[in-house]
Structure formats: structure tokens, C-alpha cells
Write an enzyme that holds these catalytic residues in place. Sequence first.
Site, PDB file in Angstrom:
ATOM      1  N   ARG A 119       0.814  -1.220   0.000  1.00 27.17           N
ATOM      2  CA  ARG A 119       0.000   0.000   0.000  1.00 27.17           C
ATOM      3  C   ARG A 119       0.847   1.269   0.000  1.00 27.17           C
ATOM      4  NH1 ARG A 119      -4.454  -2.474   4.104  1.00 27.17           N
ATOM      5  NH2 ARG A 119      -5.570  -3.705   2.550  1.00 27.17           N
ATOM      6  N   LYS A 141       3.445  10.857 -12.079  1.00 22.28           N
ATOM      7  CA  LYS A 141       2.620   9.945 -12.869  1.00 22.28           C
ATOM      8  C   LYS A 141       3.366   8.630 -13.045  1.00 22.28           C
ATOM      9  CE  LYS A 141      -0.453  12.827 -15.659  1.00 22.28           C
ATOM     10  NZ  LYS A 141      -0.864  13.171 -17.047  1.00 22.28           N
ATOM     11  N   GLU A 183       9.865  16.361 -26.113  1.00 24.10           N
ATOM     12  CA  GLU A 183       9.244  16.841 -24.869  1.00 24.10           C
ATOM     13  C   GLU A 183       9.792  18.207 -24.462  1.00 24.10           C
ATOM     14  OE1 GLU A 183       6.734  15.636 -23.344  1.00 24.10           O
ATOM     15  OE2 GLU A 183       6.610  13.468 -23.690  1.00 24.10           O
ATOM     16  N   LYS A 225       7.395  22.191 -15.735  1.00 23.62           N
ATOM     17  CA  LYS A 225       6.646  21.017 -15.284  1.00 23.62           C
ATOM     18  C   LYS A 225       6.308  21.123 -13.802  1.00 23.62           C
ATOM     19  CE  LYS A 225       5.169  16.629 -15.629  1.00 23.62           C
ATOM     20  NZ  LYS A 225       5.981  15.494 -16.098  1.00 23.62           N
ATOM     21  N   GLU A 235      -4.609  16.733 -12.456  1.00 23.83           N
ATOM     22  CA  GLU A 235      -5.370  17.103 -13.659  1.00 23.83           C
ATOM     23  C   GLU A 235      -6.838  17.373 -13.337  1.00 23.83           C
ATOM     24  OE1 GLU A 235      -4.894  14.563 -17.044  1.00 23.83           O
ATOM     25  OE2 GLU A 235      -2.717  14.584 -16.930  1.00 23.83           O
ATOM     26  N   ARG A 240      -2.826  20.898 -15.779  1.00 26.99           N
ATOM     27  CA  ARG A 240      -1.860  19.839 -16.059  1.00 26.99           C
ATOM     28  C   ARG A 240      -2.176  19.117 -17.359  1.00 26.99           C
ATOM     29  NH1 ARG A 240       1.006  15.426 -11.981  1.00 26.99           N
ATOM     30  NH2 ARG A 240       2.351  14.551 -13.598  1.00 26.99           N
ATOM     31  N   ASN A 244      -0.335  17.124 -21.822  1.00 27.93           N
ATOM     32  CA  ASN A 244      -0.691  16.036 -22.732  1.00 27.93           C
ATOM     33  C   ASN A 244      -0.710  16.489 -24.190  1.00 27.93           C
ATOM     34  OD1 ASN A 244      -1.128  14.131 -20.621  1.00 27.93           O
ATOM     35  ND2 ASN A 244      -3.155  15.014 -20.251  1.00 27.93           N
ATOM     36  N   HIS A 247      -0.205  14.170 -27.065  1.00 28.89           N
ATOM     37  CA  HIS A 247      -0.167  12.811 -26.542  1.00 28.89           C
ATOM     38  C   HIS A 247      -1.387  11.973 -26.905  1.00 28.89           C
ATOM     39  CE1 HIS A 247       3.224  14.417 -24.427  1.00 28.89           C
ATOM     40  NE2 HIS A 247       3.428  13.311 -23.749  1.00 28.89           N
ATOM     41  N   HIS A 251      -0.415   8.487 -28.315  1.00 26.94           N
ATOM     42  CA  HIS A 251      -0.720   7.198 -27.712  1.00 26.94           C
ATOM     43  C   HIS A 251      -1.436   6.277 -28.698  1.00 26.94           C
ATOM     44  CE1 HIS A 251      -0.503   8.976 -23.363  1.00 26.94           C
ATOM     45  NE2 HIS A 251       0.671   8.896 -23.953  1.00 26.94           N
ATOM     46  N   HIS A 265       8.318   6.671 -27.874  1.00 26.40           N
ATOM     47  CA  HIS A 265       7.313   7.581 -27.319  1.00 26.40           C
ATOM     48  C   HIS A 265       7.549   9.026 -27.759  1.00 26.40           C
ATOM     49  CE1 HIS A 265       4.495   9.454 -24.604  1.00 26.40           C
ATOM     50  NE2 HIS A 265       5.472  10.140 -24.023  1.00 26.40           N
TER      51      HIS A 265
END
Length: 365
Positions: A119, A141, A183, A225, A235, A240, A244, A247, A251, A265
Site C-alpha cells: 500500500r 505519474k 518533450e 513542469k 489534472e 496539467r 498532454n 499525446h 498514444h 514515445h
Amino acid sequence: MREIEAALGKRSYKVLIDNGLLDRAGAHLAPFARDGRLVVVSDETVWACQGERFLQSLGALNVAPIIVPPGEGSKSWATLTGLIDRLIELGVERADHLVAFGGGVVGDLTGFAAAILKRGCRYVQIPTTLLAQVDSSVGGKTAINTARGKNLVGAFHQPAAVLIDPATLDTLPERQMRAGYAEVVKYGLIGDPAFFAWCEVHGEALMAGDGAARRDAIETSVRAKAAIVAEDEREITGRRALLNFGHTFAHALEAETGFSDRLLHGEAVALGMALAFRFSAERGLCPRTDAESVAVHLKSVGLPTTLAAAGVEADGDRLAAHMESDKKRASGRLPFVLARGIGAAFVDQSVAMEEVRRFLDAEGS
């Protein structure tokens, strides 16, 4: 040494940037070593190139390395399960800190394992690729991919610290450098036109190994960032979501190419940003000259800006189908980050998928 804070209240942490920092990593990691031990997760490529140097920097610290295969394929259930089993065998406790020593894949995988093991335990990021240094190592993330899409299983889990040594880029293959540079450019495109202009002037020098250009690009990107994450960590407000940019297209392209080395990527992000600008221009949101400027710059450093250049032959229906599983989808609609110009990105909730299909069909013809 440059120090940037990710200001998140009790979960705040520092990002340190300095040439040669890897050689002094032991001093910075010692406070995170329970009973003098660290568990380090890396991949075969990074460990072969930089593992010995890293171990020497740790001095008397006891290190338990866990090495995974390189590449996007390691962001999988199988690799995660194997990693978790090994961490349990090693007796990792909640008070322990894992160390992610590698690129974005290692950081995402290690961060997610830290988020779910017993956890939650902590972790430190030591990113060794340009993409990870300017983007994925900061912000918390973490995720793995599934057969249905990229980063569909993950968690927000902030690191305890980020140590960036730009000198680790000296062993990075040129293709990986180009992918990471996408990026860097992104930060200029979403909210800093002056930085995009800087990229147009200094991008080639950065790619060629200019140390000052690399440090400036890394620092500017990390500051941008960290500021966005501090404002909108999960987000919720939409700020935020600007990160993306490109992206959603990217993706889908990665899914179409099987999350493989066919399309890295960062390469997918470069193409995704070029597509987002052309789509914005098609909708009358931004000048076509801005879309052309973005494509020209990305192409000048060897990044793909068309489906053909990326070797993607899928039509609009196939790519749109990949988007249907996008994690950002809400209430049956998929938000797109579009642009009103260079440095003026925004989240558009009004895009119909049929419009996207037609656009992608035209791009592929």
C-alpha cells in the site's frame, strides 16, 4: 548545482540538476537508505553503460539491484509482477525508498511498484534519458500499459527526490536524444513561445552535445513542469492536461505500432504535436504558418511530422479506435489539447471523433 522545488505541501520534493551529480549520488541518497540499504531498479542497457559508475558513487551503501529488460515492453503486467515479487523477497518495507535509475520506462514501472507495494513505499528518480529528465521523472505519474492502451493502469505517486545529471546523456543513442527533445519543444508550444524560439536557435547544439544548451533546456523544462504540477497535481483544473499536448494522437500511434521500437514515445509525441497543430489550423484555431513552423523545426532535428515519415499506414478509423480507450475520456467524450498559436495551448472538449477520423484519413492519404 540548480535546485527546483516541486511545491506540493507535505509531499514537496527537490529536483537537483548538475553535471557529475551521479558521481555524488551516494551523499544525496544516504538519507533515503534504511539501515544503509537501497534497492535500485534499472534496465539492462543503462546498467551496462552506467551501473558501475553509479555503484562507485554509493560508497559503503548496500545496494540490491533489480535489472529489467529495456524498452516499452517492460511497462507490462508481467514485468510489474516480477518486480513486485522480487521486492517482497528482498523484504522491502513501507519505510524503504526504491531508486529508479533509468529512462521513462524504468521510472514509470518503479514508481507504480512503489505506489502499490504494501500500500505504498517511497522512491527516488535518477533519470538517464533526456525524455525522463525533462518530463516523466517529475510530477508523480506512474503506470504500465495494457493491450488496450498506454498508461491505463497506474497511480499518482510523487517521488521523494529527483537527481538529474545531464552528463548521463553522453552515452544516450542519438535516436533516444531526438525522442526526448520532442518533450523539450512541447514546453515552448504549450505556453512559452520565447522558449520555442530558443529551441529553434539552440536545438541542434543541444542535440550535438552542447552542455550549456542541455542544462538550460532541462532546467527550463523542469521549472515549467514543476509549476504546472504544483498548480494541478491530478489534472483536476485542466492546467496539467496541457502537458498532454500531442499525446492523444501519440498514444494512438504507439498502440498502432505495438508499443515497440518501431515508434519511440518521443517520436510519437513529435508527430502528435505536428498533427495537433495541423488539426488546430484545420479548425481555424491557429495560423497555418504556426503549424508549418512547428513541423519544420521538428523535422530539422530528425523527428517525424507525418504518418508516412513515421511508417504508420493506419487509416482514421483504426487510429480513432485506439483513442476510444484513452484514459482521459470522460462522459463519452475525449478532450484534445489544441493550440491557438505557438505558446497558446488549451483543452478543447468539443471535438467530435468523426472530425478526427476525417482529419487522420486526409493525413494518411
